[in-house]
Motif scaffolding. Structure first.
Motif, PDB file in Angstrom:
ATOM      1  N   GLN A  73      39.019 -21.367 -21.329  1.00 44.94           N
ATOM      2  CA  GLN A  73      38.915 -22.732 -20.826  1.00 44.94           C
ATOM      3  C   GLN A  73      39.137 -22.806 -19.317  1.00 44.94           C
ATOM      4  N   ARG A  99      37.118 -22.906 -27.968  1.00 39.50           N
ATOM      5  CA  ARG A  99      35.851 -23.206 -27.310  1.00 39.50           C
ATOM      6  C   ARG A  99      35.767 -22.501 -25.962  1.00 39.50           C
ATOM      7  N   LYS A 101      34.439 -22.585 -22.294  1.00 37.74           N
ATOM      8  CA  LYS A 101      34.015 -23.585 -21.327  1.00 37.74           C
ATOM      9  C   LYS A 101      32.627 -23.292 -20.771  1.00 37.74           C
ATOM     10  N   LYS A 102      32.320 -22.021 -20.574  1.00 37.49           N
ATOM     11  CA  LYS A 102      31.051 -21.660 -19.949  1.00 37.49           C
ATOM     12  C   LYS A 102      29.864 -22.009 -20.825  1.00 37.49           C
ATOM     13  N   THR A 103      29.966 -21.761 -22.120  1.00 34.17           N
ATOM     14  CA  THR A 103      28.833 -21.995 -23.025  1.00 34.17           C
ATOM     15  C   THR A 103      28.936 -23.317 -23.779  1.00 34.17           C
ATOM     16  N   GLY A 104      30.158 -23.859 -23.864  1.00 36.35           N
ATOM     17  CA  GLY A 104      30.366 -25.077 -24.640  1.00 36.35           C
ATOM     18  C   GLY A 104      30.464 -24.824 -26.135  1.00 36.35           C
ATOM     19  N   SER A 105      30.315 -23.584 -26.553  1.00 37.23           N
ATOM     20  CA  SER A 105      30.336 -23.218 -27.975  1.00 37.23           C
ATOM     21  C   SER A 105      31.673 -22.599 -28.345  1.00 37.23           C
TER      22      SER A 105
END
Length: 289
Positions: A73, A99, A101-105
């Motif tokens: 994150q 989660r 942060k870079k991919t949102g997944s």
């Protein structure tokens, strides 16, 4: 003679030749993060690795989870409540999905948190509950009762996706010498049961900076510290885990911003754990377990 013993006892830990290869720095951190993001279990029917964490209270179990979450994150996070007292603050079985942060997944693993072990019987998580969680019998949100472990049908075999794919024993490096026989007996009971299932098992040796002044001065000394090397050897003897499966880490506990050295050490351990979990899936695919 007394003065000589006192002098020996106060001798600071010595630096020795580097005994594990290690690469540090932001470039290595980014490489490790990328590799972890791209990992996935072999076989199309499985979507994530389930990593089961357990250990003595205040050893850093929930803190490790928060440290991993902080890295991905890119800020200090507090997903799991961290206890500082003599009783566990973890009351329910919780698989945390973190989660990126870079991919949102979500990342391709769940870190499953359980109540901490306590020295006295009838307090803290019961070894049978750890075994039940590892076998996949424990539902998300199950509330622990130290006096009465989970009951289930012994003939039931939960699907592989609900089972643990790697077990982590959380052991504090600065508490190893005073780890009680009762705690060790509980850990060995879990280990012996899970050995029969062929589950990979790892020790995270936490708080290495608190245990060794050389490492506190510079975390990059962790694999140059003769004291940490000795602690890993002792841990292997006490719990019965191979030295190659014992990984030193330090968690975020007083910092309010990220530190590349903490992140690299954490990610190196996490990647090794996920590789062991992947080996578990390969054995399942080949019918070995």
């Amino acid at each position: 003679m007394g003065n000589e013993k006192s002098k020996q006892a106060s001798t600071p830990p010595q630096e020795c030749a580097q005994w594990r290869r290690m690469t540090w720095g932001n470039t290595e951190k980014e490489r490790l993060m990328k590799e972890i993001r791209n990992l996935k279990p072999p076989g199309e029917e499985w979507s994530e690795f389930r990593i089961l964490m357990h250990g003595q209270i205040s050893a850093g179990k929930s803190s490790f989870l928060n440290t991993v979450g902080s890295i991905f994150q890119e800020r200090i996070v507090s997903r799991a409540i961290v206890g500082v007292g003599s009783t566990s603050v973890t009351k329910k079985f919780t698989p945390y999905r973190l989660r990126d942060k870079k991919t949102g997944s979500h990342l391709p693993f769940a870190l499953c948190d359980v109540m901490g072990m306590e020295t006295r019987d009838g307090q803290g998580t019961h070894p049978e509950d750890i075994i039940s969680a590892a076998k996949g019998h424990m539902k998300d949100g199950y509330e622990f009762n130290p006096a009465s472990p989970l009951k289930h049908d012994p003939s039931e075999k939960p699907p592989v996706k609900d089972q643990a794919h790697c077990i982590i024993y959380i052991v504090a490096a600065d508490q190893l010498s005073i780890l009680s026989d009762n705690i060790l007996d509980k850990m060995k009971r879990v280990r012996n049961e899970l050995n029969d299932l062929g589950l990979p098992q790892v020790v995270l040796l936490t708080k290495v900076d608190a245990a060794c002044p050389l490492v506190k001065e510079d975390l990059c000394n962790v694999y140059k510290s003769s004291y940490i090397k000795q602690q890993i050897q002792r841990c292997s003897q006490k719990i019965g885990i191979p030295i190659t499966h014992i990984l030193p880490v330090t968690n975020y506990h007083e910092e309010i911003s990220l530190n590349d050295d903490i992140d690299v050490l954490t990610l190196t351990a996490l990647l090794q754990i996920l590789h062991f979990a992947s080996d578990r899936f390969e054995n399942v695919l080949q019918g070995f377990c």
